[in-house]
Design an enzyme around this catalytic site. Structure first.
Site, short mmCIF file in Angstrom:
data_model
loop_
_atom_site.label_atom_id
_atom_site.label_comp_id
_atom_site.label_asym_id
_atom_site.label_seq_id
_atom_site.Cartn_x
_atom_site.Cartn_y
_atom_site.Cartn_z
CG HIS A 27 -1.88 1.05 0.96
ND1 HIS A 27 -3.32 0.69 0.89
CD2 HIS A 27 -2.07 2.56 1.07
CE1 HIS A 27 -4.13 1.77 0.72
NE2 HIS A 27 -3.29 2.73 0.93
CB CYS A 28 3.29 2.76 -1.46
SG CYS A 28 3.53 1.69 -3.01
NE ARG B 142 -8.16 2.93 -0.56
CZ ARG B 142 -7.58 3.88 0.08
NH1 ARG B 142 -7.17 5.06 -0.74
NH2 ARG B 142 -6.88 3.93 1.33
CG HIS C 152 -4.72 2.40 6.26
ND1 HIS C 152 -3.60 1.87 5.56
CD2 HIS C 152 -5.12 3.34 5.26
CE1 HIS C 152 -3.28 2.67 4.45
NE2 HIS C 152 -4.30 3.37 4.43
CG ASP D 227 -0.90 5.14 4.26
OD1 ASP D 227 -1.33 5.13 3.12
OD2 ASP D 227 -1.41 5.72 5.04
CG ASN E 63 -5.80 13.44 3.95
OD1 ASN E 63 -5.98 14.80 3.88
ND2 ASN E 63 -6.24 12.44 2.69
#
Length: 304
Positions: free
Chosen positions: A39-40, A132, A189, A256, A261
């Site tokens: 996840h990036c 997603r 997450h 991530d 955010n």
């Protein structure tokens, strides 16, 4: 004269979008060969890949070259690049990254009402293996059932996983959505759970129950987002370790990067890698988490 909306013209990063850590430490953990950052993100550069006019935040540019350099520093040779809502349904930046990845990258798309089947098939050829759905209000209005059905129609037959960005308090409603989705379902997450009630609170219990159904996978990414303690995020790391021990065959890990955010400064990605040793202390579980599971979920070549 009406002033233009700030988000249509503003190039300054939004509050909560700090620059990446300026000097991530070199991890002491030697990762297995073909370890994957599952996840990036790639952001811009905005003068080449403009951000969406209706975006809810403006990130700092984090182009593919920057991501590649970070992965080399951390010892990661595979990665899954997730299309961000700040780029909307224009996947040009994702396609560019995937085509330059020499087979070491896969992608996660944001399929919208304007996305055609031809575009979806182009994404698949480039290496996209999931879509997603964002349910966090700071990113977009949660998708309706009609919108979800439209996405499923467009990706039908491709074998893509559904990646859900949700908060822990939504897990009860999530059960119905999981039954609706035909394939693998990935919770981002650690489900953004609230650890106020500890690792055995309602949200962590609900997440483990979802895992028990056999269709759901969990990304044990974002420990810095979930932790109520700050670095080295011991409370969130302990929860991630619980999940890995609970379902070692259906967990993946990600940085991530570049961490948008968030409150405060971006985490040290070298520290995040070293924490994997606490998340998966069993060497067999570590290999599953970093190599075998992402290879299965995102269709990387087998390393056996």
């Amino acid at each position: 004269m009406t002033e233009p909306a700030v988000h249509e013209t503003e190039s300054t990063p939004s509050p909560g979008c700090p620059p990446p850590h300026p000097a991530p430490r070199t991890p002491s953990l030697a990762l297995p060969r073909d370890s994957c950052d599952a996840h990036c993100h790639v952001f811009g550069p905005a003068d080449v890949f403009p951000y969406a006019p209706d975006r809810t935040f403006t990130p700092i540019d984090a182009p593919k070259e920057q991501l590649r350099a970070l992965h080399a520093h951390l010892g990661l040779t595979r990665a899954v690049v997730v299309q961000s809502s700040c780029h909307g349904n224009d996947h040009s930046v994702l396609l560019d990254a995937l085509r330059g990845g020499c087979g070491r990258l896969r992608g996660v798309a944001l399929i919208g009402e304007t996305t055609t089947r031809d575009e979806v098939e182009e994404l698949h050829r480039a290496g996209v293996r999931a879509f997603r759905l964002n349910f966090l209000p700071h990113l977009r209005t949660p998708p309706t059932r009609a919108e979800i059905d439209s996405v499923l129609e467009r990706v039908d037959g491709l074998g893509w996983a559904a990646q859900l960005h949700v908060r822990g308090e939504e897990f009860e409603a999530l059960e119905g959505l999981v039954r609706l989705l035909p394939g693998r379902v990935v919770v981002d997450h650690i489900g953004r759970v609230d650890l106020a009630d500890g690792r055995d609170g309602p949200a962590p219990r609900a997440l483990r129950a979802l895992l028990d159904g056999g269709q759901v996978w969990v990304k044990v990414s974002g420990v810095d987002r979930v932790s109520r303690q700050g670095p080295p995020y011991a409370d969130a790391v302990a929860l991630a370790a619980d999940l890995v021990a609970h379902a070692p065959e259906r967990v993946v890990w990600g940085t991530d990067y570049p961490h948008v955010n968030i409150a405060g400064e971006a985490p040290d990605d070298g520290l995040l890698v070293d924490l994997i040793e606490r998340i998966a202390p069993d060497p067999a579980h570590l290999r599953r988490l970093m190599v075998d599971n992402p290879a299965e979920l995102f269709d990387f070549p087998s390393t056996h």
